[in-house]
Design a protein around this motif. Structure first.
Motif, mmCIF file in Angstrom:
data_model
loop_
_atom_site.group_PDB
_atom_site.id
_atom_site.type_symbol
_atom_site.label_atom_id
_atom_site.label_comp_id
_atom_site.label_asym_id
_atom_site.label_seq_id
_atom_site.Cartn_x
_atom_site.Cartn_y
_atom_site.Cartn_z
ATOM 1 N N ARG A 1 0.820 -1.209 0.000
ATOM 2 C CA ARG A 1 0.000 0.000 0.000
ATOM 3 C C ARG A 1 0.850 1.252 0.000
ATOM 4 O O ARG A 1 1.938 1.267 0.556
ATOM 5 C CB ARG A 1 -0.862 0.036 1.255
ATOM 6 C CG ARG A 1 -2.209 -0.562 1.019
ATOM 7 C CD ARG A 1 -3.095 -0.173 2.157
ATOM 8 N NE ARG A 1 -3.662 -1.378 2.734
ATOM 9 C CZ ARG A 1 -4.686 -1.372 3.562
ATOM 10 N NH1 ARG A 1 -5.207 -0.225 3.950
ATOM 11 N NH2 ARG A 1 -5.165 -2.487 4.034
ATOM 12 N N ASP B 1 -5.701 4.471 -0.145
ATOM 13 C CA ASP B 1 -4.823 3.320 0.125
ATOM 14 C C ASP B 1 -3.719 3.194 -0.923
ATOM 15 O O ASP B 1 -2.575 2.908 -0.608
ATOM 16 C CB ASP B 1 -5.633 2.011 0.110
ATOM 17 C CG ASP B 1 -6.679 1.981 1.202
ATOM 18 O OD1 ASP B 1 -6.308 2.240 2.365
ATOM 19 O OD2 ASP B 1 -7.863 1.723 0.894
ATOM 20 N N TYR B 2 -4.135 3.331 -2.178
ATOM 21 C CA TYR B 2 -3.170 3.199 -3.280
ATOM 22 C C TYR B 2 -3.256 4.422 -4.191
ATOM 23 O O TYR B 2 -4.307 4.699 -4.771
ATOM 24 C CB TYR B 2 -3.480 1.975 -4.136
ATOM 25 C CG TYR B 2 -3.136 0.658 -3.492
ATOM 26 C CD1 TYR B 2 -1.846 0.140 -3.561
ATOM 27 C CD2 TYR B 2 -4.119 -0.090 -2.840
ATOM 28 C CE1 TYR B 2 -1.535 -1.075 -2.986
ATOM 29 C CE2 TYR B 2 -3.812 -1.321 -2.262
ATOM 30 C CZ TYR B 2 -2.514 -1.811 -2.340
ATOM 31 O OH TYR B 2 -2.211 -3.018 -1.781
#
Ligand code: GDP
Length: 289
Positions: free
Chosen positions: A95, A178-179
């Motif tokens: 992540r 998150d990403y």
């Protein structure tokens, strides 16, 4: 995908079915078949050599004391060594900020769209951005993909690639992403300017992953470019695209041994869903038929 190896390996190893005692000639015949198949599949020459050595050493040393029949022992050895050169364990995508690098036309932008879709479907919060300021069409392509997937595309007018990456990271942090997937400029050839730009972006955002996107159909050529990128900016993973169009698959078997970095996903078509996690053991099993 990997059809050639699957055909050759399963044909060769099927000769062992029901064999109770292996002669040295049989082992040599199998090893010769495997060598031919790997070279024909465009696997890196050094990788082929080290693979055969490992299989031969184990086949000779282990078949006597092994509880399995000698034939099963050879099949198991080939399976284990294949899994190992394919990367061993399945690799995760950490992540954080994921930077995508590679040459133009390899499928980088499409892959970012596919991954955004894949991660979103796993309930992760995803955002994308592009630093390819010299090619507005490439930025627009990613923006359209983001719209299609339904994830935010971060754009910043008149900013440099490093500024875009930095601002995108600030925004991603604020929004609890998150990403953050960042596209970078893909050139037709590797050049110093491109590498310097990538180093500066990397320095600015401290990515959790630097993913090289390689076109499997380019074979050994893809491997050379991959090595050059790794030496210059240190990669953490590889995604192989166009595996659907490549029956040989030599690159898939060469990446881990060549640079020590795992393949994380493979692209198997042009649609958003056409991406698969790369499982070394399942692929080895498939090759053995
Ligand atoms: P970029 O220049 O590296 O960003 O490349 P693009 O993402 O624009 O892709 C170049 C071409 O490759 C497009 O026509 C894509 O549809 C195609 N492409 C990308 N990934 C795959 C794949 O896994 N399989 C196939 N068959 N085509 C792909």
């Amino acid at each position: 995908m990997l059809d050639l190896l699957t055909e050759r390996f399963s044909k060769s190893l099927s000769k062992l079915r029901g064999v109770r005692k292996l002669t040295e000639k049989q082992v040599n015949d199998i090893l010769r078949d495997i060598r031919m198949a790997l070279l024909e599949a465009d696997v890196d020459y050094d990788v082929v050599k080290s693979f055969l050595k490992k299989v031969r050493d184990r086949a000779i040393n282990e078949d006597i004391k092994n509880k399995l029949s000698p034939a099963d022992s050879v099949v198991l050895t080939v399976y284990e060594e294949l899994t190992s050169i394919l990367g061993g364990e399945k690799a995760d995508l950490k992540r954080g900020v994921v930077i995508f690098v590679g040459l133009q036309g390899t499928g980088k932008t499409t892959t970012i769209g596919k991954l955004a879709n894949f991660l979103k479907n796993q309930s992760f919060k995803v955002a994308v951005s592009s630093t390819d300021v010299r090619r507005p069409a490439a930025m627009l392509q990613l923006q359209r993909l983001a719209e299609k997937v339904g994830v935010p595309y971060y754009s910043f007018d008149e900013a440099s690639p490093v500024e875009i990456a930095t601002k995108a990271l600030e925004r991603a942090k604020k929004e609890g992403v998150d990403y953050l997937l960042i596209d970078t400029a893909g050139r037709l050839h590797i050049d110093e300017e491109l590498m310097e730009e990538l180093k500066r972006i990397k320095e600015a955002v401290k990515p959790s992953e630097v993913i090289y996107v390689a076109d499997a159909m380019q074979g050994q050529e893809a491997l050379r470019a991959l090595k050059a990128f790794h030496e210059s900016i240190t990669l953490t993973g590889v995604i192989l695209t166009k595996m659907d169009g490549d029956a040989r698959g030599g690159v898939a078997l060469s990446v881990k041994e060549a640079i020590g970095v795992p393949i994380k996903f493979v692209g198997v078509g042009e649609k958003l869903e056409d991406i698969e996690i790369f499982y070394p053991d399942r692929i080895a099993q498939r090759i053995l038929g």
